[in-house]
Design a protein around this motif. Structure first.
Motif, PDB file in Angstrom:
ATOM      1  N   GLY A 253       0.801  -1.219   0.000  1.00  0.00           N
ATOM      2  CA  GLY A 253       0.000   0.000   0.000  1.00  0.00           C
ATOM      3  C   GLY A 253       0.831   1.264   0.000  1.00  0.00           C
ATOM      4  N   VAL A 254       2.142   1.138   0.096  1.00  0.00           N
ATOM      5  CA  VAL A 254       3.017   2.304  -0.013  1.00  0.00           C
ATOM      6  C   VAL A 254       2.954   2.848  -1.434  1.00  0.00           C
ATOM      7  CG1 VAL A 254       5.433   3.070  -0.013  1.00  0.00           C
ATOM      8  CG2 VAL A 254       4.587   1.605   1.833  1.00  0.00           C
ATOM      9  N   LEU A 255       2.877   4.165  -1.547  1.00  0.00           N
ATOM     10  CA  LEU A 255       2.921   4.830  -2.846  1.00  0.00           C
ATOM     11  C   LEU A 255       4.320   5.419  -3.052  1.00  0.00           C
ATOM     12  CD1 LEU A 255      -0.482   6.767  -2.853  1.00  0.00           C
ATOM     13  CD2 LEU A 255       0.017   4.492  -3.778  1.00  0.00           C
ATOM     14  N   ASN A 256       4.930   5.088  -4.176  1.00  0.00           N
ATOM     15  CA  ASN A 256       6.235   5.636  -4.540  1.00  0.00           C
ATOM     16  C   ASN A 256       5.985   6.790  -5.499  1.00  0.00           C
ATOM     17  OD1 ASN A 256       8.973   5.994  -4.883  1.00  0.00           O
ATOM     18  ND2 ASN A 256       9.191   4.355  -6.381  1.00  0.00           N
ATOM     19  N   LEU A 257       6.045   8.012  -4.984  1.00  0.00           N
ATOM     20  CA  LEU A 257       5.631   9.205  -5.711  1.00  0.00           C
ATOM     21  C   LEU A 257       6.834  10.088  -6.026  1.00  0.00           C
ATOM     22  CD1 LEU A 257       2.602  10.088  -3.400  1.00  0.00           C
ATOM     23  CD2 LEU A 257       2.531   8.783  -5.535  1.00  0.00           C
ATOM     24  N   PHE A 258       6.918  10.517  -7.259  1.00  0.00           N
ATOM     25  CA  PHE A 258       7.954  11.454  -7.679  1.00  0.00           C
ATOM     26  C   PHE A 258       7.286  12.759  -8.096  1.00  0.00           C
ATOM     27  CE2 PHE A 258      10.289   7.545  -7.957  1.00  0.00           C
ATOM     28  CZ  PHE A 258      11.614   7.884  -7.731  1.00  0.00           C
ATOM     29  N   TYR A 259       7.722  13.843  -7.460  1.00  0.00           N
ATOM     30  CA  TYR A 259       7.176  15.164  -7.765  1.00  0.00           C
ATOM     31  C   TYR A 259       8.284  16.100  -8.218  1.00  0.00           C
ATOM     32  CZ  TYR A 259       2.859  14.001  -5.217  1.00  0.00           C
ATOM     33  OH  TYR A 259       1.684  13.436  -4.790  1.00  0.00           O
ATOM     34  N   ALA A 260       7.924  16.993  -9.118  1.00  0.00           N
ATOM     35  CA  ALA A 260       8.772  18.130  -9.440  1.00  0.00           C
ATOM     36  C   ALA A 260       8.107  19.373  -8.869  1.00  0.00           C
ATOM     37  CB  ALA A 260       8.933  18.273 -10.955  1.00  0.00           C
ATOM     38  N   VAL A 261       8.904  20.321  -8.429  1.00  0.00           N
ATOM     39  CA  VAL A 261       8.351  21.591  -7.964  1.00  0.00           C
ATOM     40  C   VAL A 261       7.780  22.323  -9.172  1.00  0.00           C
ATOM     41  CG1 VAL A 261       8.856  23.782  -6.834  1.00  0.00           C
ATOM     42  CG2 VAL A 261       9.953  21.683  -6.039  1.00  0.00           C
ATOM     43  N   ALA A 262       6.535  22.764  -9.058  1.00  0.00           N
ATOM     44  CA  ALA A 262       5.814  23.347 -10.193  1.00  0.00           C
ATOM     45  C   ALA A 262       5.576  24.832  -9.973  1.00  0.00           C
ATOM     46  CB  ALA A 262       4.481  22.621 -10.377  1.00  0.00           C
ATOM     47  N   PRO A 263       5.310  25.564 -11.049  1.00  0.00           N
ATOM     48  CA  PRO A 263       4.917  26.967 -10.867  1.00  0.00           C
ATOM     49  C   PRO A 263       3.552  27.055 -10.204  1.00  0.00           C
ATOM     50  CG  PRO A 263       4.698  26.292 -13.168  1.00  0.00           C
ATOM     51  CD  PRO A 263       5.395  25.170 -12.463  1.00  0.00           C
ATOM     52  N   ALA A 264       3.263  28.187  -9.624  1.00  0.00           N
ATOM     53  CA  ALA A 264       1.989  28.370  -8.946  1.00  0.00           C
ATOM     54  C   ALA A 264       0.842  28.220  -9.947  1.00  0.00           C
ATOM     55  CB  ALA A 264       1.943  29.744  -8.286  1.00  0.00           C
ATOM     56  N   PRO A 265      -0.224  27.528  -9.558  1.00  0.00           N
ATOM     57  CA  PRO A 265      -1.366  27.387 -10.471  1.00  0.00           C
ATOM     58  C   PRO A 265      -2.071  28.719 -10.646  1.00  0.00           C
ATOM     59  CG  PRO A 265      -1.921  26.539  -8.296  1.00  0.00           C
ATOM     60  CD  PRO A 265      -0.461  26.875  -8.264  1.00  0.00           C
ATOM     61  N   GLY A 266      -2.773  28.851 -11.752  1.00  0.00           N
ATOM     62  CA  GLY A 266      -3.521  30.082 -11.998  1.00  0.00           C
ATOM     63  C   GLY A 266      -4.686  30.214 -11.039  1.00  0.00           C
ATOM     64  N   GLY A 267      -5.229  31.378 -10.931  1.00  0.00           N
ATOM     65  CA  GLY A 267      -6.355  31.607 -10.053  1.00  0.00           C
ATOM     66  C   GLY A 267      -7.610  30.920 -10.563  1.00  0.00           C
ATOM     67  N   ALA A 268      -8.433  30.458  -9.650  1.00  0.00           N
ATOM     68  CA  ALA A 268      -9.701  29.822 -10.004  1.00  0.00           C
ATOM     69  C   ALA A 268     -10.647  29.937  -8.824  1.00  0.00           C
ATOM     70  CB  ALA A 268      -9.500  28.357 -10.378  1.00  0.00           C
ATOM     71  N   THR A 269     -11.936  29.851  -9.097  1.00  0.00           N
ATOM     72  CA  THR A 269     -12.958  29.950  -8.068  1.00  0.00           C
ATOM     73  C   THR A 269     -13.911  28.774  -8.197  1.00  0.00           C
ATOM     74  OG1 THR A 269     -14.498  31.191  -9.458  1.00  0.00           O
ATOM     75  CG2 THR A 269     -12.833  32.470  -8.244  1.00  0.00           C
ATOM     76  N   TYR A 270     -14.871  28.706  -7.283  1.00  0.00           N
ATOM     77  CA  TYR A 270     -15.889  27.664  -7.383  1.00  0.00           C
ATOM     78  C   TYR A 270     -16.672  27.792  -8.677  1.00  0.00           C
ATOM     79  CZ  TYR A 270     -20.085  24.955  -6.598  1.00  0.00           C
ATOM     80  OH  TYR A 270     -21.115  24.065  -6.741  1.00  0.00           O
ATOM     81  N   GLU A 271     -16.868  29.001  -9.149  1.00  0.00           N
ATOM     82  CA  GLU A 271     -17.586  29.199 -10.412  1.00  0.00           C
ATOM     83  C   GLU A 271     -16.862  28.499 -11.557  1.00  0.00           C
ATOM     84  OE1 GLU A 271     -20.593  30.566 -10.742  1.00  0.00           O
ATOM     85  OE2 GLU A 271     -20.555  30.671  -8.561  1.00  0.00           O
ATOM     86  N   ASP A 272     -15.522  28.503 -11.514  1.00  0.00           N
ATOM     87  CA  ASP A 272     -14.752  27.783 -12.532  1.00  0.00           C
ATOM     88  C   ASP A 272     -14.874  26.280 -12.323  1.00  0.00           C
ATOM     89  OD1 ASP A 272     -13.527  30.179 -13.726  1.00  0.00           O
ATOM     90  OD2 ASP A 272     -12.455  30.308 -11.821  1.00  0.00           O
ATOM     91  N   ALA A 273     -14.813  25.862 -11.064  1.00  0.00           N
ATOM     92  CA  ALA A 273     -14.811  24.429 -10.778  1.00  0.00           C
ATOM     93  C   ALA A 273     -16.150  23.779 -11.097  1.00  0.00           C
ATOM     94  CB  ALA A 273     -14.456  24.200  -9.313  1.00  0.00           C
ATOM     95  N   LYS A 274     -17.257  24.466 -10.857  1.00  0.00           N
ATOM     96  CA  LYS A 274     -18.558  23.819 -10.995  1.00  0.00           C
ATOM     97  C   LYS A 274     -18.889  23.456 -12.439  1.00  0.00           C
ATOM     98  CE  LYS A 274     -21.621  27.865 -11.328  1.00  0.00           C
ATOM     99  NZ  LYS A 274     -22.708  28.607 -10.642  1.00  0.00           N
ATOM    100  N   THR A 275     -18.160  24.059 -13.393  1.00  0.00           N
ATOM    101  CA  THR A 275     -18.391  23.678 -14.797  1.00  0.00           C
ATOM    102  C   THR A 275     -17.952  22.247 -15.063  1.00  0.00           C
ATOM    103  OG1 THR A 275     -16.229  24.520 -15.492  1.00  0.00           O
ATOM    104  CG2 THR A 275     -18.065  26.070 -15.516  1.00  0.00           C
TER     105      THR A 275
END
Length: 204
Positions: free
Chosen positions: A177-199
């Protein structure tokens, strides 16, 4: 140019402190192969003082005893080990040196050295990892995420006002059940609101 990568054992609730108290029940052949593919092939390690003390207190003796983990201990012994500390250090383990100067500029200079195919690996050393993420110097973060909530101890990401966006590079699930995860540091995501998400919600 060399890349700087870090590997940490981490619990489901984000704890990275004292993994020797909770992670060994999950250490199987898959995790052994994952550690060997990173630290086991590293020619250079960057270690915080506490992690160095832990390693130096165990691995030289294990190499000398010649047990089943002696080959891995030899790899660690043969690797160049650069230790981060504000105090002057005297080393008893071979191939050790102290990082000279402030952390960020010294690591930036280390990244400029040749060896694009041989990353510098950090094991544990949470304070070092945090500082390098903040300075934009960490290229990849390998988290071995254990399916356990430790419920106490130091966490990788402490209470800071600045978010740390990450991009998932790869993921693998072990039988434990261990997850072997590799991440890269990413740029900040753009702005979004619930109005964007509900679509993206199902429309009934």
């Amino acid at each position: 140019m060399r890349k700087i990568k870090a590997q940490l054992f981490i619990s489901l609730d984000g704890v990275v402190e004292a993994p020797d108290r909770w992670h060994f029940p999950y250490f199987n052949d898959e995790m052994g192969a994952a550690v060997d593919a990173t630290l086991g092939r590293a020619d250079t390690l960057l270690l915080g003082r506490r992690t160095y003390d832990s390693f130096a207190g165990a691995w030289p003796q294990r190499e000398a005893e010649g047990g089943g983990d002696a080959p891995f201990a030899k790899v660690l012994g043969d690797a160049r080990k650069i230790v981060v500390s504000n105090s002057r250090l005297d080393f008893t383990w071979r191939n050790c040196e102290q990082l000279g100067g402030a952390l960020a500029p010294a690591v930036a200079a280390l990244k400029e050295q040749p060896g694009a195919d041989t990353p510098v690996w950090i094991s544990g050393s949470v304070s070092v990892v945090r500082q390098l993420i903040a300075a934009g110097l960490l290229d990849e973060l390998n988290l071995l995420l254990h399916p356990i909530a430790v419920r106490g101890g130091m966490r990788l990401f402490d209470r800071e006002p600045t978010a740390v966006p990450l991009e998932l590079v790869s993921a693998e699930t072990f039988r434990t059940g261990v997850l072997n995860l590799f991440y890269a540091v990413a740029p900040a995501p753009g702005g979004a609101t619930y109005e964007d998400a509900k679509t993206h919600l199902p429309q009934h």
